[in-house]
Design an enzyme around this catalytic site. Structure first.
Site, mmCIF file in Angstrom:
data_model
loop_
_atom_site.group_PDB
_atom_site.id
_atom_site.type_symbol
_atom_site.label_atom_id
_atom_site.label_comp_id
_atom_site.label_asym_id
_atom_site.label_seq_id
_atom_site.Cartn_x
_atom_site.Cartn_y
_atom_site.Cartn_z
ATOM 1 N N VAL A 3 0.826 -1.221 0.000
ATOM 2 C CA VAL A 3 0.000 0.000 0.000
ATOM 3 C C VAL A 3 0.856 1.266 0.000
ATOM 4 O O VAL A 3 0.426 2.305 -0.516
ATOM 5 C CB VAL A 3 -1.011 0.009 1.170
ATOM 6 C CG1 VAL A 3 -0.323 0.196 2.504
ATOM 7 C CG2 VAL A 3 -2.081 1.073 0.939
ATOM 8 N N GLU A 15 -7.090 -2.138 6.329
ATOM 9 C CA GLU A 15 -6.710 -2.767 7.606
ATOM 10 C C GLU A 15 -5.597 -3.796 7.439
ATOM 11 O O GLU A 15 -5.299 -4.234 6.347
ATOM 12 C CB GLU A 15 -7.917 -3.444 8.239
ATOM 13 C CG GLU A 15 -8.760 -4.282 7.292
ATOM 14 C CD GLU A 15 -8.035 -5.299 6.468
ATOM 15 O OE1 GLU A 15 -7.254 -6.098 7.055
ATOM 16 O OE2 GLU A 15 -8.232 -5.332 5.239
ATOM 17 N N GLY A 20 -5.887 -6.792 1.346
ATOM 18 C CA GLY A 20 -6.263 -5.841 2.397
ATOM 19 C C GLY A 20 -5.297 -4.680 2.419
ATOM 20 O O GLY A 20 -4.814 -4.257 1.364
ATOM 21 N N GLU A 21 -5.039 -4.144 3.627
ATOM 22 C CA GLU A 21 -4.155 -2.997 3.860
ATOM 23 C C GLU A 21 -4.478 -1.796 2.949
ATOM 24 O O GLU A 21 -3.587 -1.032 2.593
ATOM 25 C CB GLU A 21 -2.666 -3.380 3.811
ATOM 26 C CG GLU A 21 -2.096 -3.839 2.491
ATOM 27 C CD GLU A 21 -0.589 -4.213 2.551
ATOM 28 O OE1 GLU A 21 0.175 -3.694 1.746
ATOM 29 O OE2 GLU A 21 -0.203 -5.019 3.419
ATOM 30 N N ALA A 22 -5.736 -1.639 2.570
ATOM 31 C CA ALA A 22 -6.209 -0.525 1.727
ATOM 32 C C ALA A 22 -5.660 -0.571 0.313
ATOM 33 O O ALA A 22 -5.756 0.417 -0.425
ATOM 34 C CB ALA A 22 -5.930 0.839 2.369
#
Lengths: 319, 319
Positions: free
Chosen positions: A85, A143, A285-287
């Site tokens: 990200v 997240e 995930g992790e935006a």
């Protein structure tokens, strides 16, 4: 949302040198952006990506092939600029902040107790609420948390019912046996808490997690501040689902950036009436999915503000 | 495509701080980009968008609600920076060039004669071939031409058969009666040329158009120069379809950027084995869908080259 801003945007839109509607969802993005920003000329000066990290007691049940230490290690990786990200936010010209929730203390194992007490849940939601900057034109949320696809699946199953296997996916890399085990763990939690889940927020407290609660708080703060939001993947969508359950317009200021490859995400998005901008098979995930969609919003703003009108370009209109 | 470059990319990929495969199609994009560039570390210094414009004799049959003058007017609009693709190329940091093919002289009306003679077809293809710059890391191709969705539909129907109504869409804004009329015009052309269409290139000459031939030439030039290509919408895909028909690997260096809302595009993409990166309901052409996908390729390059490895970030690997 401002009808005045949306009306002004629609009026300009109709004058631009292209057939009406020919930019499809980009046109909807422009109207959404300006409507929630309450600006007839939307802007994207300050784009903020927030990644909330949390740990989960339910990893004691063997639901992840990765050790829990990875959550803290990845927070370090985000801070040093080494995660996916970081690169996606950089090329999208967005600011990235990483927020460990509850000092990365794990929730209680929700197969034996509620994941959080009421004060713990509220404090985590407050952490998310307070993390949203005042000056923000577009918020992207995501997240990180080993075990959190189990919490997301448990929450989605609790809110929308159905077989746990429909909501439980491979996460960071479970095999088929692992997924079946994960679904049984979720079944155990659902049975334990069945009589306590009197509303969507209680569901989030019992079978969610700290970073999920923070996501909910952040998306609520964005609503109060008229900030449009790009939602990331499965965990993120599950985390904010209670807002959609409590109020049919509760997620109207959000746009789902990406439909994850994780089992259950497409079903959850449909249940919430969310339609993804992208579907590229990501499951990180992790935006990452939210950051990947920022350039689409920038493109929508750029065509709307930069194009010539039929009159300016001396282009004939349709017969 | 270079297997050495792809092997080196796969080796680095496996060391990056994320679960294997978790970036989905972004990982495939990285391998595609480096494989065709023949570079273990792909680059995106020079991204070129080419828009070919042409006119069509078949507009005499009333297949478009817009006057033919709009093609030349839009060429002017592209040159003055006022069209949608100007804005999308700018935010994607790409160079845009617009090339009027055959001086915007219309093709012959293909309901009464072949659209182009052999020399005209070859000259148009050559225009496209020569338009591809030597130093180019990624090529995006698109088109503009009043009436050209009729040519695209006629070419797709000729190559892949089936009812003309399955291939004929609303273009720049036909109503249902207009689409039925367009399909009948295509039927007339198919009947007239049925016995002349001995191969895919002859199909392109009989029922295609100048800008379609140029697109074919440009995508062929990119193949010879090892340049990966993002294809735009329906007209663009139909234009290069003969390369896919002549050789099953003929379009392997291309990636379909966007699946258009135009009827027939999804079916044509499937027939050619092309899988779109985006599906946002655009139906504008002019390389808008291709330009919109450039940031996805930039994101793929950015994560692959910028991320930390497990060793660098001291992140534990899976158990």
């Amino acid at each position: 949302v401002s009808p005045q801003a949306q009306h002004a945007i629609a009026e300009r839109e109709a004058t631009l040198t292209k057939p009406a509607g020919s930019l499809g969802q980009l046109e909807e993005l422009t109207a959404w952006l300006g409507g929630w920003q309450q600006r007839a000329t939307p802007q994207l000066e300050h784009v903020q990506v927030l990644v909330f990290a949390g740990n989960h007691g339910v990893v004691a049940q063997g639901v992840s092939p990765w050790p829990q230490d990875v959550t803290a290690q990845m927070v370090g990786n985000f801070r040093h600029g080494g995660a996916a990200v970081n690169q996606l936010a950089r090329v999208a010209e967005a600011t990235l902040s990483v927020i460990p929730v509850a000092d990365l203390r794990p929730t209680a194992d929700f197969t034996t107790a509620p994941a959080m007490t009421v004060p713990e849940f509220l404090a985590a939601a407050r952490t998310g609420y307070d993390a949203v900057p005042q000056h923000c034109d577009l918020l992207c949320v995501g997240e990180m948390g080993i075990g959190n696809t189990t919490a997301a699946a448990a929450l989605a199953a609790t809110l929308f019912h159905g077989d746990s296997l429909l909501w439980a996916g491979r996460g960071t890399g479970l095999d088929e046996d692992g997924v079946r085990h994960k679904a049984r763990v979720i079944d155990t939690a659902r049975a334990l808490h069945a009589h306590s889940l009197t509303n969507p927020l209680e569901a989030a407290r019992h079978v969610g997690g700290y970073e999920l609660a923070a996501l909910l708080g952040a998306v609520l703060a964005a609503r109060h501040a008229h900030i449009p939001v790009l939602l990331d993947g499965y965990v993120c969508t599950a985390a904010v689902a209670p807002l959609g359950c409590l109020n049919q317009q509760g997620l109207a200021h959000t746009w789902l950036a990406h439909c994850s490859a994780e089992t259950g995400h497409a079903k959850l998005a449909a249940a919430l009436g969310l339609s993804p901008l992208l579907a590229l098979g990501l499951r990180l995930g992790e935006a990452s999915g939210a950051a990947l969609a920022i350039p689409l919003v920038r493109a929508a703003l750029a065509y709307h503000t930069g194009m010539a009108t039929f009159a300016q370009a001396a282009v004939s209109e349709r017969i």
